[in-house]
Write a protein that holds these residues in place. Structure first.
Motif, PDB file in Angstrom:
ATOM      1  N   TYR A   1       0.810  -1.227   0.000  1.00  0.00           N
ATOM      2  CA  TYR A   1       0.000   0.000   0.000  1.00  0.00           C
ATOM      3  C   TYR A   1       0.836   1.267   0.000  1.00  0.00           C
ATOM      4  O   TYR A   1       0.327   2.343  -0.323  1.00  0.00           O
ATOM      5  CB  TYR A   1      -0.933  -0.004   1.213  1.00  0.00           C
ATOM      6  N   ILE A   2       2.118   1.187   0.352  1.00  0.00           N
ATOM      7  CA  ILE A   2       2.930   2.397   0.371  1.00  0.00           C
ATOM      8  C   ILE A   2       3.114   2.977  -1.028  1.00  0.00           C
ATOM      9  O   ILE A   2       3.351   4.175  -1.190  1.00  0.00           O
ATOM     10  CB  ILE A   2       4.295   2.110   1.034  1.00  0.00           C
ATOM     11  N   VAL A   3       2.980   2.108  -2.052  1.00  0.00           N
ATOM     12  CA  VAL A   3       3.068   2.573  -3.445  1.00  0.00           C
ATOM     13  C   VAL A   3       1.754   2.311  -4.186  1.00  0.00           C
ATOM     14  O   VAL A   3       1.724   2.285  -5.420  1.00  0.00           O
ATOM     15  CB  VAL A   3       4.239   1.888  -4.176  1.00  0.00           C
ATOM     16  N   ASP A   4       0.702   2.076  -3.400  1.00  0.00           N
ATOM     17  CA  ASP A   4      -0.630   1.871  -3.961  1.00  0.00           C
ATOM     18  C   ASP A   4      -0.683   0.698  -4.937  1.00  0.00           C
ATOM     19  O   ASP A   4      -1.407   0.721  -5.934  1.00  0.00           O
ATOM     20  CB  ASP A   4      -1.115   3.153  -4.655  1.00  0.00           C
ATOM     21  N   GLY A   5       0.124  -0.337  -4.675  1.00  0.00           N
ATOM     22  CA  GLY A   5       0.065  -1.537  -5.490  1.00  0.00           C
ATOM     23  C   GLY A   5       0.683  -1.416  -6.865  1.00  0.00           C
ATOM     24  O   GLY A   5       0.542  -2.334  -7.693  1.00  0.00           O
ATOM     25  N   ILE A   6       1.393  -0.353  -7.160  1.00  0.00           N
ATOM     26  CA  ILE A   6       2.040  -0.195  -8.463  1.00  0.00           C
ATOM     27  C   ILE A   6       3.250  -1.135  -8.534  1.00  0.00           C
ATOM     28  O   ILE A   6       4.133  -1.094  -7.678  1.00  0.00           O
ATOM     29  CB  ILE A   6       2.485   1.263  -8.677  1.00  0.00           C
ATOM     30  N   THR A   7       3.288  -1.984  -9.564  1.00  0.00           N
ATOM     31  CA  THR A   7       4.311  -3.031  -9.651  1.00  0.00           C
ATOM     32  C   THR A   7       5.718  -2.463  -9.596  1.00  0.00           C
ATOM     33  O   THR A   7       6.594  -3.007  -8.898  1.00  0.00           O
ATOM     34  CB  THR A   7       4.123  -3.836 -10.951  1.00  0.00           C
ATOM     35  N   ALA A   8       5.969  -1.376 -10.315  1.00  0.00           N
ATOM     36  CA  ALA A   8       7.309  -0.789 -10.350  1.00  0.00           C
ATOM     37  C   ALA A   8       7.762  -0.305  -8.980  1.00  0.00           C
ATOM     38  O   ALA A   8       8.966  -0.174  -8.727  1.00  0.00           O
ATOM     39  CB  ALA A   8       7.347   0.364 -11.350  1.00  0.00           C
ATOM     40  N   GLY A   9       6.837  -0.030  -8.088  1.00  0.00           N
ATOM     41  CA  GLY A   9       7.193   0.378  -6.733  1.00  0.00           C
ATOM     42  C   GLY A   9       7.174  -0.774  -5.748  1.00  0.00           C
ATOM     43  O   GLY A   9       7.940  -0.787  -4.777  1.00  0.00           O
ATOM     44  N   VAL A  10       6.293  -1.752  -5.977  1.00  0.00           N
ATOM     45  CA  VAL A  10       6.168  -2.877  -5.052  1.00  0.00           C
ATOM     46  C   VAL A  10       7.454  -3.704  -5.015  1.00  0.00           C
ATOM     47  O   VAL A  10       7.914  -4.114  -3.943  1.00  0.00           O
ATOM     48  CB  VAL A  10       4.976  -3.772  -5.445  1.00  0.00           C
ATOM     49  N   ILE A  11       8.055  -3.947  -6.185  1.00  0.00           N
ATOM     50  CA  ILE A  11       9.241  -4.815  -6.235  1.00  0.00           C
ATOM     51  C   ILE A  11      10.430  -4.203  -5.500  1.00  0.00           C
ATOM     52  O   ILE A  11      11.075  -4.890  -4.686  1.00  0.00           O
ATOM     53  CB  ILE A  11       9.587  -5.152  -7.699  1.00  0.00           C
ATOM     54  N   PRO A  12      10.786  -2.911  -5.706  1.00  0.00           N
ATOM     55  CA  PRO A  12      11.897  -2.348  -4.922  1.00  0.00           C
ATOM     56  C   PRO A  12      11.630  -2.363  -3.420  1.00  0.00           C
ATOM     57  O   PRO A  12      12.550  -2.627  -2.634  1.00  0.00           O
ATOM     58  CB  PRO A  12      12.012  -0.918  -5.454  1.00  0.00           C
ATOM     59  N   PHE A  13      10.395  -2.072  -3.027  1.00  0.00           N
ATOM     60  CA  PHE A  13      10.096  -2.103  -1.598  1.00  0.00           C
ATOM     61  C   PHE A  13      10.093  -3.534  -1.047  1.00  0.00           C
ATOM     62  O   PHE A  13      10.403  -3.754   0.126  1.00  0.00           O
ATOM     63  CB  PHE A  13       8.761  -1.412  -1.321  1.00  0.00           C
ATOM     64  N   MET A  14       9.743  -4.495  -1.895  1.00  0.00           N
ATOM     65  CA  MET A  14       9.852  -5.886  -1.464  1.00  0.00           C
ATOM     66  C   MET A  14      11.315  -6.220  -1.176  1.00  0.00           C
ATOM     67  O   MET A  14      11.628  -6.869  -0.160  1.00  0.00           O
ATOM     68  CB  MET A  14       9.305  -6.831  -2.532  1.00  0.00           C
TER      69      MET A  14
END
Length: 944
Positions: A612-625
């Motif tokens: 949710y920190i990137v609202d589920g945007i894939t390009a943001g989810v992977i780096p935060f993962m």
């Protein structure tokens, strides 16, 4: 100008140990999962791995790419063999399941088949039992066992639904997933921030030397503050010394366990394998003198305790008298600490384990030779020899107030000799004991400094070459991988593998907390153990426990009315949690359960923030993962004891995030082909948590049923065996002492000589003793988490026995070390040999007593009514009777100093043995036979 204060953030950073190497490892550990998740967004990759894409990310993470190269190679080979075996057994099991389906076909259009499901359930039970039996026998194979368990759990829970063609396709897809994960982790490990085992070994080597320097300084400070032992400052000094002693011993343990892998490494380096072995041998020679000097803390504790208890038989002087005696050691400690510190500095600088200090500019006078410069060893040797030559005079001056006697010499003249009374004799022996260790600490560090200078002169330090293991060492490596052991040195990270109950050759009876061994589960384990090469019943029983717990959760997968529920609710996760999370004892299991629940909750929270920190945007989810997985790798790196909980948390985080990204990529239609409904991000996390909780609850039930294998019962049998092992160690060391005094060791460089064989047996027994003690120390901490079903656990008594065994073993090491001097011969050794022929060392009586204590504790039977502890063997008294007392003329003889060391150690060991007997008696009681004052003729048992 005052230096700026450190910020609270930097202080917290330091306390957490977040240095550059740790941060790099954290970042490295999170890379494989992030790389594959990003690659999965490509359509060809998504089509290849379909609905099992998240499995690749899990396997890549669990493959631990953060390991050094040699260890990573070993783990990758073991994991590959494990998954290959899993694929083979899965295909065999599924083939038998399809044969069962052919003999009992299902109605047309029905996928489920009862016969195939029953066969699959049987295969799951057998494979889980066998693999966990192996895990109990060889704990170092834990990661390969996890890989095997994940594979067969996924395959066999759907075994009743497969045709053979579909089964083959599924196994092939699973193999692709697993080997892709292995390959990805292996590549990252070899390319990104690569480390080799040799680098790690030399870092530990440098850390050991620096800690040795700090230990010497702390010993000196403690000695200076001995008069303030009762104050807060004195207590802090004692605690600091104990902590540093443990850190020093732990570093040497790491040095020992990392050595085999360092020898096997292929790398660019300065030193050959033979250089590593020689450096380790020289470092090993420094351990006992450095650690032995820390017995000063033990001696002060004994003196204080003797003063409180008014113990006249205490082997050390009273506290007030001891304080005066210890003042004589202030000056030699100052000198030795300085010499040893310079030797350590010289080794570090010469071997380039520490950057060279900048030389001051514009020096008017030519500086003397300093550490790091060639020839400094000569300066060190002169200082060590000066210490040895002057200390005998200083000791003679201190004890010169003793009585004197005039005797006739061989030429008819009159000579005056100084004798000591019994009171001052114990003081002299104690001073000689400490100074012997001081002198040998300096000599051992000097030998290490000479080795460093030699390698510098040979050009080894300044040249880099390709180093690689020999063919013989590669064969030993392959053997150790197959056996899960370590062929050179025992790996204490796998200390659970040390079956303490088998060390002494005793088969202790079952603890009273156990139910009778006639239950069906135990009988099945005993029966199957016969067909598996005599594996112990406890290991078979553990494997059966895990198999029963696994099949209990998997049962819904094998019934027509519930298999859909099993698939939809993803209960296969619970199987994996059970199979990898159960421990042989209930105390360790309970701690593991709490850790895995906490890890799952934390991972679920991290996953939701991640999404949710990137609202589920894939390009943001992977780096935060990648970022959140890196945070969780901190616990893998810094807290190896929590590795199972950390791995559970990592798997949870990856499942939640990668599953959602997988559904987004391949769509709902493809995602539901396996029968699992699509879950949103806010549902899959709680699902995972509930399934984990359910699996852990079932695991806890089967940890207790049909009877609990408690840590407390393990402690009882293990302490019993450690006493028996101590008896063997005592007998071997005293036999070695005797043959050295008699000069019957032969050439100890010859492996067939009596001295060499005794020394080898002694070293092995002492290593086993220390490992067993460390194992007991670890296990006894688990007892506080177990419920007290049969009354309060006698923790104080077991602690007392464990400490006593540890102390006796340590002093046996000192006796063995000091007795090497007797092998050199000389007039003193000859006199000692002649006296020993007429003195009973009482070795067999003490050995028998230790065996009796072991057997009584193992069986729970009370001790005999009378236990007569032999007096210490009277070598000192025999020598005094011959010479008329202790003569200070002997101070210049190395044999006399070694003799004093042996006398102090023997006296302290006897003191510990008395306390061990008392603790055992408090646990098992003592038989009291009736006498004329008894009112009945019944046998009485005095119990605590």
């Amino acid at each position: 100008m005052a230096s700026p204060k450190k910020s609270s953030l930097s202080g917290l950073w330091g306390e957490l140990g977040l240095d550059a190497p740790t941060l790099m490892l954290m970042a490295k550990g999170a890379l494989p999962a992030a790389i594959f998740t990003a690659a999965y967004q490509a359509t060809p990759v998504a089509r290849t791995y379909s609905t099992l894409g998240y499995i690749v990310a899990i396997i890549a993470t669990l493959s631990l790419c953060i390991l050094p190269r040699a260890k990573l190679v070993q783990l990758t080979i073991q994991n590959s063999i494990a998954v290959a075996l899993a694929a083979a057994t899965s295909l065999l099991g599924l083939w038998t399941a399809t044969r069962a389906r052919a003999h009992s076909p299902s109605p047309p259009g029905q996928v489920y088949n009862a016969s195939a499901s029953a066969v699959s359930a049987a295969w799951l039970f057998i494979t889980i039992w066998l693999v966990n039996l192996l895990r109990a026998k060889v704990p170092s194979l834990a990661i390969p066992v996890i890989m095997y368990t994940i594979f067969v759990s996924i395959i066999y829970t759907s075994g009743g639904l497969y045709t053979m063609s579909r089964a083959i396709a599924t196994v092939i897809l699973m193999l692709k997933c697993f080997f892709t994960g292995y390959g990805l982790a292996f590549t990252v490990g070899m390319i990104v921030f690569p480390m080799n085992c040799r680098q790690i070994w030399w870092k530990i080597f440098a850390g050991y030397l620096l800690t040795s320097k700090g230990l010497l300084v702390e010993q000196k400070n403690f000695l200076r503050q001995h008069e303030t032992m009762g104050t807060e400052e004195g207590k802090k000094s004692a605690v600091a010394l104990a902590v540093l002693e443990k850190a020093h011993a732990d570093l040497f343990t790491k040095l020992s366990t990392e050595l085999p892998m360092a020898k096997r490494e292929i790398a660019l380096g300065r030193y050959l394998t033979s250089d590593l072995q020689e450096a380790y041998r020289l470092v090993q020679a420094t351990l006992l003198p450095l650690q032995g000097m820390t017995v000063i803390l033990d001696i002060f504790n004994r003196a204080a305790r003797a003063g409180v208890e008014k113990d006249e038989k205490c082997p050390v002087p009273p506290e007030e008298q001891l304080s005066e005696v210890m003042k004589t050691l202030h000056e030699p400690y100052e000198r030795i600490v300085g010499v040893c510190g310079e030797a350590i500095e010289h080794v570090l600088l010469t071997m380039k384990l520490k950057p060279s200090p900048k030389k001051p500019k514009n020096d008017e006078e030519a500086p003397s030779i300093v550490p790091g410069e060639e020839g400094f060893c000569q300066t060190l040797e002169e200082k060590v020899q000066e210490f040895y030559s002057t200390r005998s005079g200083d000791v003679r001056a201190y004890f010169g107030s003793a009585k004197t006697a005039e005797t006739s010499d061989s030429e008819g003249g009159i000579s005056t000799e100084v004798y000591l009374d019994e009171k001052r004799r114990s003081e002299l022996y104690l001073v000689l004991f400490m100074e012997y260790l001081l002198y040998n600490a300096a000599k051992s560090l000097l030998a290490l400094a000479r080795f460093a200078e030699l390698k510098k002169q040979q050009g080894v330090v300044d040249r880099t070459r390709l180093v690689y293991p020999t063919a013989k060492r590669l064969k030993k490596w392959l053997y150790s991988m197959a056996s899960g052991g370590n062929d050179d040195v025992v790996d204490v990270s796998d200390v659970g593998a040390v079956r303490v109950s088998g060390l002494g050759g005793i088969s202790p009876k079952k603890d009273p907390e156990h139910l009778p061994a006639g239950n069906s589960l135990q009988k099945i384990g005993n029966l199957i153990a016969i067909f598996t090469g005599g594996v112990s019943s406890s290991e078979s029983g553990f494997g059966l426990r895990v198999a029963c717990a696994t099949i209990a959760v998997a049962l819904p997968a094998y019934f027509e009315s519930s298999y859909v529920f099993f698939i939809e609710k993803r209960l296969v996760w619970a199987l994996i949690v059970i199979a990898i999370g159960m421990s042989p004892t209930s105390g360790a299991s309970l701690i593991g359960f709490v850790g895995r629940i906490a890890g799952t909750v934390i991972a679920m929270v991290f996953a939701l923030i991640n999404w949710y920190i990137v609202d589920g945007i894939t390009a943001g989810v992977i780096p935060f993962m990648w970022f959140f997985i890196a945070i969780q790798f901190y616990f893998v790196i810094k807290f190896p004891a929590l590795i199972q909980s950390a791995l559970t948390a990592l798997a949870t985080h990856i499942i939640i995030i990668c599953y959602e990204l997988q559904v987004r990529k391949i769509g709902d239609e493809v995602s539901t082909r396996s029968g699992q409904p699509v879950l949103s991000i806010d549902k899959i996390g709680p699902y995972r948590l509930l399934v984990t909780l359910g699996g852990l609850c079932v695991a806890m039930i089967f940890t207790i049923l049909p009877y609990p294998t408690t840590t407390r019962s393990l402690i009882r049998s293990s302490v019993s065996s450690s006493l028996f092992l101590l008896a063997r160690t005592y007998s071997t060391v005293l036999s070695l002492l005797q043959i050295r005094i008699h000069g019957a060791t032969g050439d100890e460089s010859n492996k067939n000589s009596p001295g060499r064989r005794y020394e080898k047996a002694r070293a092995k027994l002492l290593t086993e003793s220390f490992l067993a003690n460390d194992f007991l120390r670890t296990q006894i901490e688990f007892t506080k988490y177990e419920p007290s079903l049969r009354g309060r656990f006698p923790r104080e008594q077991y602690d007392g026995i464990i400490d006593g065994v540890r102390n006796i073993t340590s002093y046996l090491s000192i006796i063995s070390y000091a007795s090497k001097t007797f092998s050199d011969g000389g007039e003193w050794a000859e006199d000692l040999s002649a006296l020993l022929r007429n003195v009973d060392t009482q070795m067999h009586q003490i050995t028998s007593l230790l065996c009796l204590l072991s057997a009584s504790l193992a069986s729970g039977n009370p001790l005999p009514p009378i236990l007569s502890l032999p007096e210490p063997f009277r070598l000192a008294r025999a020598m005094e009777e011959r010479d008329g007392g202790v003569r200070l003329d002997h101070l210049v003889e190395p044999g006399f100093v070694a003799f004093a060391v042996v006398q102090v150690a023997v006296g302290v060991m006897r003191d510990d043995l008395v306390r061990v007997i008392g603790m055992v008696e408090e646990l098992v009681g003592r038989v009291e036979f009736p006498d004329e004052r008894s009112f009945s003729g019944d046998l009485k048992v005095k119990v605590p």
